[in-house]
Write a protein that holds these residues in place. Sequence first.
Motif, short mmCIF file in Angstrom:
data_model
loop_
_atom_site.label_atom_id
_atom_site.label_comp_id
_atom_site.label_asym_id
_atom_site.label_seq_id
_atom_site.Cartn_x
_atom_site.Cartn_y
_atom_site.Cartn_z
N ILE A 109 0.84 -1.21 0.00
CA ILE A 109 0.00 0.00 0.00
C ILE A 109 0.88 1.25 0.00
CG2 ILE A 109 -1.61 1.36 1.39
CD1 ILE A 109 -2.86 -1.34 2.27
N ILE A 110 1.88 1.27 0.88
CA ILE A 110 2.80 2.41 0.92
C ILE A 110 3.52 2.56 -0.41
CG2 ILE A 110 4.89 3.34 2.00
CD1 ILE A 110 4.03 1.93 4.59
N ALA A 111 4.03 1.44 -0.94
CA ALA A 111 4.79 1.47 -2.20
C ALA A 111 3.92 1.94 -3.36
CB ALA A 111 5.36 0.08 -2.49
N GLY A 115 4.85 5.25 -5.14
CA GLY A 115 5.36 4.99 -6.48
C GLY A 115 4.52 5.62 -7.57
N ILE A 116 3.20 5.50 -7.46
CA ILE A 116 2.32 6.07 -8.50
C ILE A 116 2.41 7.60 -8.50
CG2 ILE A 116 -0.09 6.40 -9.16
CD1 ILE A 116 -0.59 3.50 -8.33
N GLY A 193 11.93 -0.05 -1.83
CA GLY A 193 12.41 -0.67 -3.06
C GLY A 193 11.28 -0.92 -4.05
N LEU A 194 10.12 -1.35 -3.54
CA LEU A 194 8.96 -1.57 -4.41
C LEU A 194 8.46 -0.26 -5.00
CD1 LEU A 194 6.92 -4.08 -2.22
CD2 LEU A 194 8.47 -4.60 -4.08
N THR A 202 5.35 3.43 -13.71
CA THR A 202 4.33 4.46 -13.90
C THR A 202 4.83 5.54 -14.85
OG1 THR A 202 3.52 4.08 -11.65
CG2 THR A 202 2.84 6.11 -12.72
N ARG A 203 6.06 5.96 -14.66
CA ARG A 203 6.63 7.00 -15.53
C ARG A 203 6.69 6.55 -16.98
NH1 ARG A 203 11.52 8.02 -17.79
NH2 ARG A 203 12.14 10.22 -18.06
#
Length: 314
Positions: A109-111, A115-116, A193-194, A202-203
Amino acid sequence: MVRFLTKRIFIAIVQLFVVASLVFLFLRLMPGDPVKLALGSEKAADPEIVAAMEKQLGLDQPLLKQYTTYMSDLAHFHLGTSITDRSSVMENIMLRLPRTIEIALVSIIIASIVGIIMGLIAALKWRTFTDFFMTAMAALGISLPVFVMGTLLIVIFSLTLNWFPASGYIDFVKDPIKHIQRLILPSLALALGLAASITRMTRSSMLEVESKEFVQTLRAKGLPERMVIFKHSFRNAIIPIITIIGLQLGSLIGGTVLVEYLFNWPGISTLLVKAVSYRDYPTVQGCILVISVFFITVNTLVDILYGLLDPRVR
């Protein structure tokens, strides 16, 4: 859609059967006698004691007979009894599995959130300092092993700032605050890391969609930028992102060994490592099968989600 679901469920069942068979075979090929390791050096010197325990565990039977008994037990959801302490394998796994799932879910959830958001910012600020900074942070996060990340978090947030405990586990029912405090650092060690992998995916996915002609046409027609980005671009870019999130969630269940060991978190991974060292066949088989079931289930759900999001998959 029904045909698609039936096909995916059938493939998952076949995968589970193959995994169960390979686990049984590879464990028998491992060096070391589980009976002698369980008995200890003194009792293992007595052939009668060894033969009696082998008969009790069914290890004196031909390999084919052991395999049929093993598959029959699995069909009845019976994972056997631990060789080392004669406890129920299912009970040991069910005690530890929620702890591993908890740390994996919090990490993913955090990643996913971090990340997004970072990936979207990097894509929308393409070839600017922000993009280069986000990309550099993602590269750093991917390059750092999880045990290095965990050690750094302990040094910074536990030993230096004294914000969180360095290790240990307290049940949520006994003390929710202390439980959450001990959950944060191991979850961050896995999540960072995730998050880096999700940022890069995403990028790249957003940049690919942004270069499509239909996106340029929507902007030329005067559609609001926010609607173009979130309703059209991001919706088309989400499938590869879901792929990596789903795969990472499945891998996390079996990949928390170092984090659980580093932070003294009593999950299923530490149980598996201990069982392997003692050649505890039932416990090793049970742990690997449960991890495989979780991994295959997550991948199947991701495939089903594909079908719901993208009609071309169906």
